[in-house]
Scaffold this active site. Structure first.
Site, PDB file in Angstrom:
ATOM      1  N   HIS A 280      39.236  41.169  27.860  1.00 21.89           N
ATOM      2  CA  HIS A 280      38.462  42.077  28.711  1.00 21.89           C
ATOM      3  C   HIS A 280      36.998  41.647  28.738  1.00 21.89           C
ATOM      4  CE1 HIS A 280      37.782  45.783  30.923  1.00 21.89           C
ATOM      5  NE2 HIS A 280      36.719  46.010  30.165  1.00 21.89           N
TER       6      HIS A 280
ATOM      7  N   CYS B 125      38.858  43.431  35.565  1.00 23.20           N
ATOM      8  CA  CYS B 125      37.601  43.287  34.823  1.00 23.20           C
ATOM      9  C   CYS B 125      36.882  41.971  35.132  1.00 23.20           C
ATOM     10  CB  CYS B 125      37.829  43.452  33.323  1.00 23.20           C
ATOM     11  SG  CYS B 125      38.864  42.185  32.549  1.00 23.20           S
TER      12      CYS B 125
ATOM     13  N   ASN C 179      32.250  48.323  33.867  1.00 25.06           N
ATOM     14  CA  ASN C 179      33.421  47.447  33.910  1.00 25.06           C
ATOM     15  C   ASN C 179      34.547  48.073  34.717  1.00 25.06           C
ATOM     16  OD1 ASN C 179      35.518  48.312  31.201  1.00 25.06           O
ATOM     17  ND2 ASN C 179      33.632  49.418  31.639  1.00 25.06           N
TER      18      ASN C 179
END
Length: 158
Positions: free
Chosen positions: A115, A70, A127
């Site tokens: 994240h 990510c 993402n």
């Protein structure tokens, strides 16, 4: 304009390993969104990022085509536009300027606990989600938002 788009497409293809046709489409979208192939804007970031949809998630990875996590995804997309970000999701929480979710713009980075993703509009982020999904769209409110970071000049969202 067409020469600039073609030049940008060649650069995208060379730097990402994607085919020139896909790169040309991304460059055309970025040009239509911004009127320029070199202006960093949320729309240009999103157009660039979209060409990697479906590519694999690899923890610690830095390749938008062969595998990225990510924070690597955010870092590589922004780096393409000459904007440096931190490498980890926890450090990205301190990059740029904090904005409220009610003021989120396309291209802002939404940070969660461990994240990060790039706001794509309409309540979605793009993402590198996980190994099962790879690079994909996810609802921005899928988890508690820790912070929203603006790394682009204010007002350059969409």
């Amino acid at each position: 304009a067409s020469a600039a788009i073609e030049q940008a497409a060649q650069q995208i293809a060379a730097s990402t390993g994607t085919d020139v046709s896909t790169a040309r489409q991304a460059a055309q979208q970025a040009y239509q969104a911004t009127g320029s192939t070199s202006t960093a804007s949320g729309s240009a970031l999103l157009a660039y990022a979209q060409q990697f949809l479906g590519n694999p998630y690899v923890y610690g990875g830095n390749s938008l085509t062969n595998g990225v996590d990510c924070s690597g995804f955010v870092q590589q997309v922004y780096n393409h536009f000459g904007i440096n970000t931190s490498r980890t999701s926890w450090d990205i929480e301190n990059d740029g300027t904090e904005v409220s979710y009610s003021d989120v713009q396309v291209g802002d980075v939404i940070c969660y606990d461990g994240h990060v993703g790039i706001y794509a509009g309409d309540g979605q982020i793009i993402n590198a989600a996980n190994e099962a999904q790879g690079i994909t769209y996810t609802n921005a409110d899928y988890d508690n938002i820790v912070t929203v970071r603006r790394l682009l000049p204010d007002g350059s969202g969409s």
